[in-house]
Design a protein around this motif. Structure first.
Motif, PDB file in Angstrom:
ATOM      1  N   PHE A 152      68.917  92.736  34.437  1.00 29.79           N
ATOM      2  CA  PHE A 152      69.236  91.664  35.375  1.00 29.79           C
ATOM      3  C   PHE A 152      70.024  90.571  34.667  1.00 29.79           C
ATOM      4  CE2 PHE A 152      65.793  93.771  37.470  1.00 29.79           C
ATOM      5  CZ  PHE A 152      65.969  93.546  38.831  1.00 29.79           C
ATOM      6  N   LEU A 153      70.881  89.895  35.453  1.00 24.74           N
ATOM      7  CA  LEU A 153      71.649  88.764  34.961  1.00 24.74           C
ATOM      8  C   LEU A 153      71.580  87.659  36.005  1.00 24.74           C
ATOM      9  CD1 LEU A 153      73.687  87.305  33.116  1.00 24.74           C
ATOM     10  CD2 LEU A 153      75.514  88.626  34.197  1.00 24.74           C
ATOM     11  N   ALA A 154      71.036  86.511  35.646  1.00 25.00           N
ATOM     12  CA  ALA A 154      70.939  85.369  36.553  1.00 25.00           C
ATOM     13  C   ALA A 154      71.982  84.335  36.171  1.00 25.00           C
ATOM     14  CB  ALA A 154      69.542  84.757  36.489  1.00 25.00           C
ATOM     15  N   VAL A 155      72.775  83.898  37.138  1.00 21.63           N
ATOM     16  CA  VAL A 155      73.811  82.897  36.903  1.00 21.63           C
ATOM     17  C   VAL A 155      73.623  81.786  37.922  1.00 21.63           C
ATOM     18  CG1 VAL A 155      76.285  82.469  36.595  1.00 21.63           C
ATOM     19  CG2 VAL A 155      75.362  84.765  36.197  1.00 21.63           C
ATOM     20  N   GLY A 156      73.091  80.652  37.479  1.00 25.87           N
ATOM     21  CA  GLY A 156      72.844  79.552  38.415  1.00 25.87           C
ATOM     22  C   GLY A 156      71.786  78.616  37.881  1.00 25.87           C
ATOM     23  N   GLY A 157      71.216  77.836  38.796  1.00 29.05           N
ATOM     24  CA  GLY A 157      70.170  76.898  38.429  1.00 29.05           C
ATOM     25  C   GLY A 157      68.808  77.553  38.401  1.00 29.05           C
ATOM     26  N   GLY A 158      67.770  76.713  38.382  1.00 29.54           N
ATOM     27  CA  GLY A 158      66.415  77.236  38.274  1.00 29.54           C
ATOM     28  C   GLY A 158      66.015  78.137  39.417  1.00 29.54           C
TER      29      GLY A 158
END
Length: 491
Positions: A152-158
């Motif tokens: 997984f790759l998360a791109v953003g805020g909390g």
């Protein structure tokens, strides 16, 4: 010849703090305060106990703490390396998690180019919402399961990073019921018994520190309260902290995100010490991520507090202040390591019903159509009341925090520590600008207080770390929380 006094280096000071782990008594201000604990760190010091003697762990105080945090890469431009990271991991199918705003920004452009350059197949989920609800989390999980990603790759805020954590969790445990891992008493609070798939987090805000922690927070709509899941196995494999990615934040987002950093650092700095927490786990897998203040978390929390007080006003005032923007991203990460191991307490526990029971407030500067109390605003609005209340638990530590705000504490009496810190916080929030001066400014009235209290009491995992609070859900706890909400109506 005049003598020259050489100040100890930061590394030396940190080493001296770490040595306290091996001593009978800790030397930090919190742990050396006789009003904060009642005996040595090791409850068996100087005693011999038969291994056959049964121990009632539910009444035993903790005797150890663990330090866990994601690997962190920090530097301008390092987002472009993410494709190589996944190739090095051997990833074949990456689920990219973001929201509709961040998807259009340069951070996502760098991510796409990096993945494509290395030939890494990926799918994008772009429907994460700010301050996610349980049903939006379920929708994201349902999207991920058929794709069967191996990373997984998360791109953003909390909100994005927390959503990605839960997508990872429930695709790894596809047969689990949603409430199985949710924090007790709202859910079953089951431990996460195995590692999850690799998760890389690329924060685009400087606030939550979610890139370092094993915590994911969301609104449980049916209960009208925020809750979440907290376990070390949830934490990202790697946090890529690229200051370039935070330059697109509007001023209002800078402010609210920075207020989250402020309260993360203050709450973890003032939480009860780890060796006062009850119960002691019978198995280390059950040792909570939020353990109480400890000598290692103290280093990160106090530095994050100093940097936030210094750089947040500059970052809010001038979006082109590159130094301030970079320092706030680093402060968010430092605070994440601090509170991710020590925990937070009353500001966060009280914030969850504040945001979930929003009477209709929409924060200035947020480009959303629906009412919203940003998380940083919901935690900071009670902070002056909270730290005035907790001051008596450890005056030295509260005065050290007040000193970070520029207060001359040389003549302040110990019994005034909480009041002095509360006033310093109020002045800081007012000077920051565009912040609601209490719950009244958010639209809450005194008739809302009972439901706010009832929404706070289930937040046991953070309330248990609050100094001075009589936890347990009884009338005394309700009375104390009622008093805090009343005081927080206006400052």
């Amino acid at each position: 010849m005049a003598s020259i006094r050489i100040a100890p280096s930061r590394a030396t000071r940190a080493l001296n703090l770490l040595r306290s782990i091996n001593s009978t008594h800790s030397g930090c201000p919190c742990h050396s305060n006789p009003g904060h604990h009642h005996g040595p760190i090791n409850p068996y010091a100087g005693k011999v106990r038969s291994l056959a003697t049964p121990v009632d762990f539910s009444q035993q105080k903790e005797y150890a703490f663990e330090m866990a945090a994601s690997s962190i890469r920090f530097g301008p431009g390092c987002t472009k390396e993410v494709g190589m990271d996944f190739k090095n991991m051997g990833a074949k199918k990456v689920m990219v998690v973001t929201d509709s705003v961040v998807e259009k920004l340069d951070a996502m452009k760098q991510v796409r180019e990096g993945l494509e350059r290395e030939g890494i197949p990926y799918e994008v989920y772009n429907k994460v919402r700010t301050e996610p609800k349980d049903y939006t989390i379920r929708e994201a999980i349902d999207f991920a399961k058929p794709y069967q990603p191996d990373a997984f790759l998360a791109v953003g805020g909390g909100s994005v990073i927390d959503t990605a954590k839960l997508m990872n969790l429930y695709t790894t445990f596809p047969q689990a019921e949603f409430l199985d891992f949710v924090n007790a008493p709202v859910g079953k609070g089951l431990p996460i018994t195995s590692g999850l798939k690799p998760l890389i987090a690329v924060p685009t805000t400087a606030g939550t520190g979610s890139e370092t922690t094993g915590t994911a927070i969301f609104d449980l709509v049916e209960k009208k309260a925020k809750t979440g899941i907290a376990h070390r196995n949830l934490k990202p494999t790697l946090g890529i902290c690229d200051p370039i990615n935070t330059r697109t934040m509007p001023s209002a987002v800078h402010a609210s995100s920075g207020l989250d950093v402020l309260c993360h650092s203050l709450e973890s700095w003032t939480a009860i010490p780890y060796y006062e927490r009850v119960p002691r786990p019978q198995n280390p897998i059950n040792r909570p991520a939020y353990q109480g203040a400890n000598p290692i978390s103290d280093i990160f929390s106090l530095q994050a507090l100093r940097d936030t007080v210094k750089y947040l006003p500059r970052a809010v005032r001038d979006p082109d202040d590159w130094e301030a923007q970079s320092k706030m991203l680093l402060a968010a990460t430092l605070a994440g390591v601090g509170f991710g191991n020590a925990g937070v307490h009353l500001c966060h526990g009280m914030s969850y019903p504040i945001s979930s029971q929003n009477p209709g407030y929409k924060h200035k500067g947020y480009a959303v159509d629906t009412p919203i109390i940003p998380h940083g605003v919901s935690v900071a609005v009670t902070a002056p009341a909270v730290f005035a209340f907790t001051g008596a638990s450890n005056p030295e530590r509260h005065l050290a925090a007040a000193e970070c705000f520029g207060v001359d504490i040389s003549q302040v009496k110990a019994e005034s520590a909480g009041e002095v810190l509360g006033e310093a916080l109020a002045e800081f929030l007012i000077a920051l600008g565009d912040q609601p001066r209490g719950l009244k400014a958010l639209g809450f009235k005194r008739e809302h207080i009972d439901t706010l209290v009832e929404g706070t009491i289930p937040q046991a995992r953070v309330l248990m770390l609050a100094p001075n609070l009589d936890t347990g859900g009884g009338e005394e706890e309700r009375a104390q929380l009622t008093g805090l909400f009343e005081t927080a109506m206006e400052y």
